[in-house]
Design a protein around this motif. Structure first.
Motif, PDB file in Angstrom:
ATOM      1  N   UNK A   1       0.864  -1.181   0.000  1.00 56.82           N
ATOM      2  CA  UNK A   1       0.000   0.000   0.000  1.00 56.82           C
ATOM      3  C   UNK A   1       0.898   1.228   0.000  1.00 56.82           C
ATOM      4  N   UNK A   2       0.718   2.050  -1.041  1.00 55.80           N
ATOM      5  CA  UNK A   2       1.524   3.263  -1.186  1.00 55.80           C
ATOM      6  C   UNK A   2       3.013   2.970  -1.008  1.00 55.80           C
ATOM      7  N   UNK A   3       3.453   1.892  -1.651  1.00 55.45           N
ATOM      8  CA  UNK A   3       4.854   1.452  -1.701  1.00 55.45           C
ATOM      9  C   UNK A   3       5.391   0.877  -0.385  1.00 55.45           C
ATOM     10  N   UNK A   4       4.535   0.643   0.593  1.00 59.62           N
ATOM     11  CA  UNK A   4       4.937  -0.034   1.826  1.00 59.62           C
ATOM     12  C   UNK A   4       4.422  -1.463   1.815  1.00 59.62           C
ATOM     13  N   UNK A   5       5.310  -2.440   1.994  1.00 55.57           N
ATOM     14  CA  UNK A   5       4.899  -3.841   2.068  1.00 55.57           C
ATOM     15  C   UNK A   5       4.265  -4.061   3.438  1.00 55.57           C
ATOM     16  N   UNK A   6       2.983  -4.432   3.435  1.00 49.58           N
ATOM     17  CA  UNK A   6       2.269  -4.635   4.694  1.00 49.58           C
ATOM     18  C   UNK A   6       2.185  -6.103   5.096  1.00 49.58           C
ATOM     19  N   UNK A   7       1.995  -6.977   4.107  1.00 51.22           N
ATOM     20  CA  UNK A   7       1.847  -8.410   4.383  1.00 51.22           C
ATOM     21  C   UNK A   7       2.414  -9.178   3.191  1.00 51.22           C
ATOM     22  N   UNK A   8       3.075 -10.300   3.479  1.00 53.64           N
ATOM     23  CA  UNK A   8       3.481 -11.185   2.386  1.00 53.64           C
ATOM     24  C   UNK A   8       3.556 -12.616   2.899  1.00 53.64           C
ATOM     25  N   UNK A   9       3.435 -13.541   1.947  1.00 51.31           N
ATOM     26  CA  UNK A   9       3.559 -14.959   2.275  1.00 51.31           C
ATOM     27  C   UNK A   9       2.295 -15.604   2.813  1.00 51.31           C
ATOM     28  N   UNK A  10       1.203 -14.848   2.884  1.00 45.08           N
ATOM     29  CA  UNK A  10      -0.055 -15.409   3.383  1.00 45.08           C
ATOM     30  C   UNK A  10      -1.208 -14.517   2.932  1.00 45.08           C
ATOM     31  N   UNK A  11      -2.418 -15.049   3.052  1.00 44.57           N
ATOM     32  CA  UNK A  11      -3.619 -14.272   2.757  1.00 44.57           C
ATOM     33  C   UNK A  11      -4.260 -13.894   4.090  1.00 44.57           C
ATOM     34  N   UNK A  12      -4.150 -12.625   4.481  1.00 45.43           N
ATOM     35  CA  UNK A  12      -4.760 -12.210   5.745  1.00 45.43           C
ATOM     36  C   UNK A  12      -6.287 -12.210   5.633  1.00 45.43           C
ATOM     37  N   UNK A  13      -6.936 -12.289   6.783  1.00 42.68           N
ATOM     38  CA  UNK A  13      -8.400 -12.231   6.812  1.00 42.68           C
ATOM     39  C   UNK A  13      -8.868 -10.840   6.412  1.00 42.68           C
ATOM     40  N   UNK A  14     -10.081 -10.761   5.923  1.00 43.40           N
ATOM     41  CA  UNK A  14     -10.646  -9.497   5.467  1.00 43.40           C
ATOM     42  C   UNK A  14     -10.604  -8.432   6.558  1.00 43.40           C
ATOM     43  N   UNK A  15     -10.921  -8.807   7.801  1.00 42.29           N
ATOM     44  CA  UNK A  15     -10.914  -7.802   8.867  1.00 42.29           C
ATOM     45  C   UNK A  15      -9.504  -7.283   9.150  1.00 42.29           C
ATOM     46  N   UNK A  16      -8.503  -8.142   8.981  1.00 42.98           N
ATOM     47  CA  UNK A  16      -7.114  -7.686   9.153  1.00 42.98           C
ATOM     48  C   UNK A  16      -6.735  -6.706   8.040  1.00 42.98           C
ATOM     49  N   UNK A  17      -7.143  -7.025   6.819  1.00 48.27           N
ATOM     50  CA  UNK A  17      -6.867  -6.128   5.697  1.00 48.27           C
ATOM     51  C   UNK A  17      -7.559  -4.783   5.928  1.00 48.27           C
ATOM     52  N   UNK A  18      -8.821  -4.828   6.375  1.00 48.72           N
ATOM     53  CA  UNK A  18      -9.559  -3.598   6.636  1.00 48.72           C
ATOM     54  C   UNK A  18      -8.845  -2.754   7.690  1.00 48.72           C
ATOM     55  N   UNK A  19      -8.322  -3.388   8.693  1.00 46.77           N
ATOM     56  CA  UNK A  19      -7.598  -2.669   9.754  1.00 46.77           C
ATOM     57  C   UNK A  19      -6.332  -2.019   9.180  1.00 46.77           C
ATOM     58  N   UNK A  20      -5.627  -2.743   8.306  1.00 46.95           N
ATOM     59  CA  UNK A  20      -4.414  -2.200   7.696  1.00 46.95           C
ATOM     60  C   UNK A  20      -4.713  -1.023   6.773  1.00 46.95           C
ATOM     61  N   UNK A  21      -5.893  -1.043   6.145  1.00 47.21           N
ATOM     62  CA  UNK A  21      -6.245  -0.017   5.168  1.00 47.21           C
ATOM     63  C   UNK A  21      -7.018   1.153   5.759  1.00 47.21           C
ATOM     64  N   UNK A  22      -7.401   1.038   7.018  1.00 45.49           N
ATOM     65  CA  UNK A  22      -8.197   2.099   7.652  1.00 45.49           C
ATOM     66  C   UNK A  22      -7.426   3.409   7.666  1.00 45.49           C
ATOM     67  N   UNK A  23      -8.130   4.499   7.325  1.00 47.62           N
ATOM     68  CA  UNK A  23      -7.460   5.816   7.326  1.00 47.62           C
ATOM     69  C   UNK A  23      -7.118   6.281   8.722  1.00 47.62           C
TER      70      UNK A  23
END
Length: 77
Positions: A55-77
């Motif tokens: 996201x915006x050139x920052x690697x947040x997660x790799x090597x797995x598929x996080x749950x939707x709620x985890x992704x939402x938390x990472x993407x929250x403004x």
């Protein structure tokens, strides 16, 4: 927000894209999503195990598929 899904197009990469889109919808956030499938481009992020979420050139997660709620938390403004 610019999101990149790193991976060759495998099942996990597709799942990460699907869950990321669902998380964005859940949050009501607009973002562009780009697929990065070339191994040299993926490795340039330091990712050796796909899928990866950038996201915006920052690697947040790799090597797995996080749950939707985890992704939402990472993407929250």
């Amino acid at each position: 927000m610019h999101i990149k899904i790193l991976g060759p197009g495998c099942r996990n990469c597709e799942a990460l894209e699907r869950e990321t889109r669902a998380a964005l919808d859940q949050l009501g956030v607009q973002a562009s999503i780009e697929k990065v499938t070339a191994y040299p481009d993926i490795a340039a992020y330091g990712v050796m195990s796909t899928p990866g979420l950038v996201v915006d050139e920052d690697v947040l997660v790799y090597g797995r598929v996080p749950r939707r709620d985890e992704i939402a938390q990472l993407l929250s403004p």
